[in-house]
Structures are given as structure tokens and as C-alpha cells.
Design a protein around this motif. Structure first.
Motif, mmCIF file in Angstrom:
data_model
loop_
_atom_site.group_PDB
_atom_site.id
_atom_site.type_symbol
_atom_site.label_atom_id
_atom_site.label_comp_id
_atom_site.label_asym_id
_atom_site.label_seq_id
_atom_site.Cartn_x
_atom_site.Cartn_y
_atom_site.Cartn_z
ATOM 1 N N ALA A 121 0.918 -1.159 0.201
ATOM 2 C CA ALA A 121 0.070 0.111 0.044
ATOM 3 C C ALA A 121 0.892 1.254 -0.008
ATOM 4 C CB ALA A 121 -0.851 0.016 1.425
ATOM 5 N N SER A 122 0.248 2.250 -0.567
ATOM 6 C CA SER A 122 1.020 3.657 -0.521
ATOM 7 C C SER A 122 -0.045 4.810 -0.171
ATOM 8 C CB SER A 122 1.883 3.623 -1.808
ATOM 9 O OG SER A 122 2.505 4.991 -1.611
ATOM 10 N N TYR A 123 0.307 6.116 -0.211
ATOM 11 C CA TYR A 123 -0.702 7.050 -0.099
ATOM 12 C C TYR A 123 -0.514 7.860 -1.457
ATOM 13 C CZ TYR A 123 3.642 10.009 0.995
ATOM 14 O OH TYR A 123 4.590 10.650 0.781
ATOM 15 N N TYR A 124 -1.533 8.719 -1.538
ATOM 16 C CA TYR A 124 -1.396 9.579 -2.764
ATOM 17 C C TYR A 124 -2.142 10.959 -2.160
ATOM 18 C CZ TYR A 124 -6.510 8.664 -3.687
ATOM 19 O OH TYR A 124 -7.773 8.401 -3.733
ATOM 20 N N SER A 125 -1.848 12.147 -2.937
ATOM 21 C CA SER A 125 -2.383 13.288 -2.500
ATOM 22 C C SER A 125 -2.854 14.128 -3.812
ATOM 23 C CB SER A 125 -1.209 14.018 -1.924
ATOM 24 O OG SER A 125 -0.107 14.268 -2.793
ATOM 25 N N VAL A 126 -3.542 15.278 -3.509
ATOM 26 C CA VAL A 126 -4.085 16.158 -4.269
ATOM 27 C C VAL A 126 -2.913 16.573 -5.118
ATOM 28 C CG1 VAL A 126 -5.031 18.553 -4.946
ATOM 29 C CG2 VAL A 126 -6.048 16.895 -3.159
ATOM 30 N N LYS A 127 -1.586 16.885 -4.632
ATOM 31 C CA LYS A 127 -0.578 17.280 -5.202
ATOM 32 C C LYS A 127 0.061 16.249 -6.259
ATOM 33 C CE LYS A 127 4.063 19.413 -4.428
ATOM 34 N NZ LYS A 127 5.020 19.879 -3.175
ATOM 35 N N SER A 128 0.206 15.136 -5.714
ATOM 36 C CA SER A 128 0.637 14.043 -6.787
ATOM 37 C C SER A 128 -0.226 13.733 -7.881
ATOM 38 C CB SER A 128 0.866 12.593 -5.868
ATOM 39 O OG SER A 128 -0.415 12.376 -5.534
ATOM 40 N N CYS A 129 -1.512 13.761 -7.692
ATOM 41 C CA CYS A 129 -2.646 13.790 -8.714
ATOM 42 C C CYS A 129 -2.353 15.027 -9.888
ATOM 43 C CB CYS A 129 -4.151 13.984 -8.175
ATOM 44 S SG CYS A 129 -4.453 12.478 -7.241
ATOM 45 N N LEU A 130 -2.275 15.995 -9.395
ATOM 46 C CA LEU A 130 -1.987 17.176 -10.226
ATOM 47 C C LEU A 130 -0.658 16.918 -11.049
ATOM 48 C CD1 LEU A 130 -3.176 20.214 -8.118
ATOM 49 C CD2 LEU A 130 -4.512 19.072 -10.172
ATOM 50 N N ARG A 131 0.702 16.558 -10.400
ATOM 51 C CA ARG A 131 1.787 16.443 -10.993
ATOM 52 C C ARG A 131 1.809 15.456 -12.105
ATOM 53 N NH1 ARG A 131 4.598 15.419 -6.495
ATOM 54 N NH2 ARG A 131 4.206 13.164 -6.416
ATOM 55 N N GLU A 132 0.624 14.387 -11.757
ATOM 56 C CA GLU A 132 0.600 12.918 -12.752
ATOM 57 C C GLU A 132 -0.316 13.515 -13.795
ATOM 58 O OE1 GLU A 132 -0.488 9.921 -10.446
ATOM 59 O OE2 GLU A 132 1.312 9.667 -9.481
ATOM 60 N N GLY A 133 -0.794 14.830 -13.717
ATOM 61 C CA GLY A 133 -1.991 15.134 -14.858
ATOM 62 C C GLY A 133 -3.239 14.944 -14.723
ATOM 63 N N THR A 134 -3.619 14.282 -13.633
ATOM 64 C CA THR A 134 -5.326 14.224 -13.273
ATOM 65 C C THR A 134 -5.711 15.425 -12.379
ATOM 66 O OG1 THR A 134 -4.879 13.154 -11.122
ATOM 67 C CG2 THR A 134 -4.764 11.926 -13.250
ATOM 68 N N SER A 135 -6.972 15.731 -12.564
ATOM 69 C CA SER A 135 -7.473 16.904 -11.977
ATOM 70 C C SER A 135 -7.719 16.761 -10.503
ATOM 71 C CB SER A 135 -9.128 17.031 -12.492
ATOM 72 O OG SER A 135 -9.823 15.861 -12.233
ATOM 73 N N GLY A 136 -7.394 15.785 -9.761
ATOM 74 C CA GLY A 136 -7.710 15.677 -8.231
ATOM 75 C C GLY A 136 -9.286 15.193 -7.977
ATOM 76 N N ILE A 137 -9.915 14.994 -9.081
ATOM 77 C CA ILE A 137 -11.203 14.426 -8.991
ATOM 78 C C ILE A 137 -11.166 13.092 -8.865
ATOM 79 C CG2 ILE A 137 -13.746 14.312 -9.998
ATOM 80 C CD1 ILE A 137 -12.725 17.302 -8.866
ATOM 81 N N MET A 138 -12.096 12.389 -7.837
ATOM 82 C CA MET A 138 -11.811 10.895 -7.807
ATOM 83 C C MET A 138 -12.778 10.293 -8.645
ATOM 84 S SD MET A 138 -11.356 10.492 -3.421
ATOM 85 C CE MET A 138 -12.814 11.505 -3.096
ATOM 86 N N ALA A 139 -12.692 8.918 -8.862
ATOM 87 C CA ALA A 139 -13.485 8.283 -9.655
ATOM 88 C C ALA A 139 -14.921 8.214 -9.344
ATOM 89 C CB ALA A 139 -12.886 6.821 -9.704
ATOM 90 N N ASN A 140 -15.167 8.532 -8.251
ATOM 91 C CA ASN A 140 -16.648 8.588 -7.563
ATOM 92 C C ASN A 140 -17.234 9.857 -7.970
ATOM 93 O OD1 ASN A 140 -15.455 10.021 -5.613
ATOM 94 N ND2 ASN A 140 -16.620 9.072 -3.998
ATOM 95 N N GLY A 141 -16.659 10.913 -8.545
ATOM 96 C CA GLY A 141 -16.925 12.305 -8.783
ATOM 97 C C GLY A 141 -16.698 13.422 -7.613
ATOM 98 N N GLU A 142 -16.303 12.848 -6.637
ATOM 99 C CA GLU A 142 -15.950 13.765 -5.416
ATOM 100 C C GLU A 142 -14.144 14.434 -5.547
ATOM 101 O OE1 GLU A 142 -16.600 12.476 -1.715
ATOM 102 O OE2 GLU A 142 -18.430 11.288 -2.318
ATOM 103 N N LYS A 143 -13.999 15.445 -5.079
ATOM 104 C CA LYS A 143 -12.875 16.008 -5.313
ATOM 105 C C LYS A 143 -11.974 15.268 -4.007
ATOM 106 C CE LYS A 143 -10.235 20.304 -4.915
ATOM 107 N NZ LYS A 143 -10.148 21.433 -4.829
#
Length: 135
Positions: A28-50
Motif C-alpha cells: 500500500a502507499s498514499y496519494y495526494s492532491v499534489k501528486s494527482c496534479l503532478r501526474e496530470g489528473t484533476s484531483g477528482i476521484m472516480a466517484n466524482g468527488e474532489k
């Protein structure tokens, strides 16, 4: 060098449950809003929530949205309860054995962020199922 800890995951659900059991060593690991933005995703989760780094959530390909997991760090016995709200980890990491990404807050409750990957053992007690007739 990377320091590795150990965690156990226990799955709980409040409704529509089916008993199951699996003892599998994974990571297991962790992820963050910052890592999502760095990878080019919007930070919106698959369920539609931020994604909110301060919530106790996780990303998993193996569990239905809304499933609650009890995650225990085996090295220090610290526990956190998380709700599956996203899909992940990245497929390339999933194929290598990483099964869950915890939110920053959830991860910090059981380990220091310097332990970027944790070895876990999963004991699945219940699997939440989708209600019949719903999409």
C-alpha cells in the motif's frame, strides 16, 4: 533507500455483505492532491468527488465504492478506518502488487510519510455487494 513498514487490512461493510477470507501479502502507499496534479489528473476521484488530503479515504480496484476498510500497521498496531472512494493505484503499480492508495491523512495516522510504501496482509471479512436492480 526506501524503508518498508507492515500493515494489515481488514474489510468491513454495514449492508449487503458476503463473508470471504483471503490472506495475501501486498503493498500500500498514499496519494495526494499534489501528486494527482503532478501526474496530470484533476484531483477528482472516480466517484466524482474532489480528493481531500484531510479525509480518511482510499483508492482501490478491488473493492466497491463505499466499502469501509480497517487498516492496521502491523509494526506499530496503529489503526485507521477508510472508505473506498477512488480507483487506483496506477495499473502499472497494481500489477506489481500495490493494492491500495491511502489518502495523506489516513496514511499519517498509521505511519510517517517517509515510509512511502507499506507491506500489507489483507484479511477480507466481508465484501460489499451492489444492490440488485441498481446501476
Amino acid at each position: 533507500s526506501c524503508i518498508v513498514g507492515a500493515v494489515a487490512i481488514v474489510l468491513f461493510s454495514s449492508c449487503n455483505v458476503t463473508p470471504a477470507r483471503a490472506d495475501i501479502q501486498e503493498t500500500a502507499s498514499y496519494y495526494s492532491v499534489k501528486s494527482c496534479l503532478r501526474e496530470g489528473t484533476s484531483g477528482i476521484m472516480a466517484n466524482g468527488e474532489k480528493l481531500d488530503d484531510n479525509e480518511d479515504t482510499c483508492a482501490s480496484w478491488d473493492y466497491a465504492f463505499g466499502t469501509m476498510l480497517r487498516v492496521t500497521n502491523i509494526k506499530n498496531n496503529k489503526v485507521v478506518y477508510v472508505i473506498v472512494k477512488d480507483r487506483g493505484p496506477a495499473k502499472r503499480l497494481y500489477r506489481k502488487g500495490r493494492v491500495i492508495d491511502l489518502s495523506v491523512n489516513a496514511f499519517k495516522q498509521i505511519a510517517s510519510l517517509k515510509y512511502s510504501n507499506l507491506v500489507i496482509v489483507s484479511w477480507i471479512l466481508f465484501i460489499q455487494q451492489k444492490a440488485a436492480g441498481r446501476r
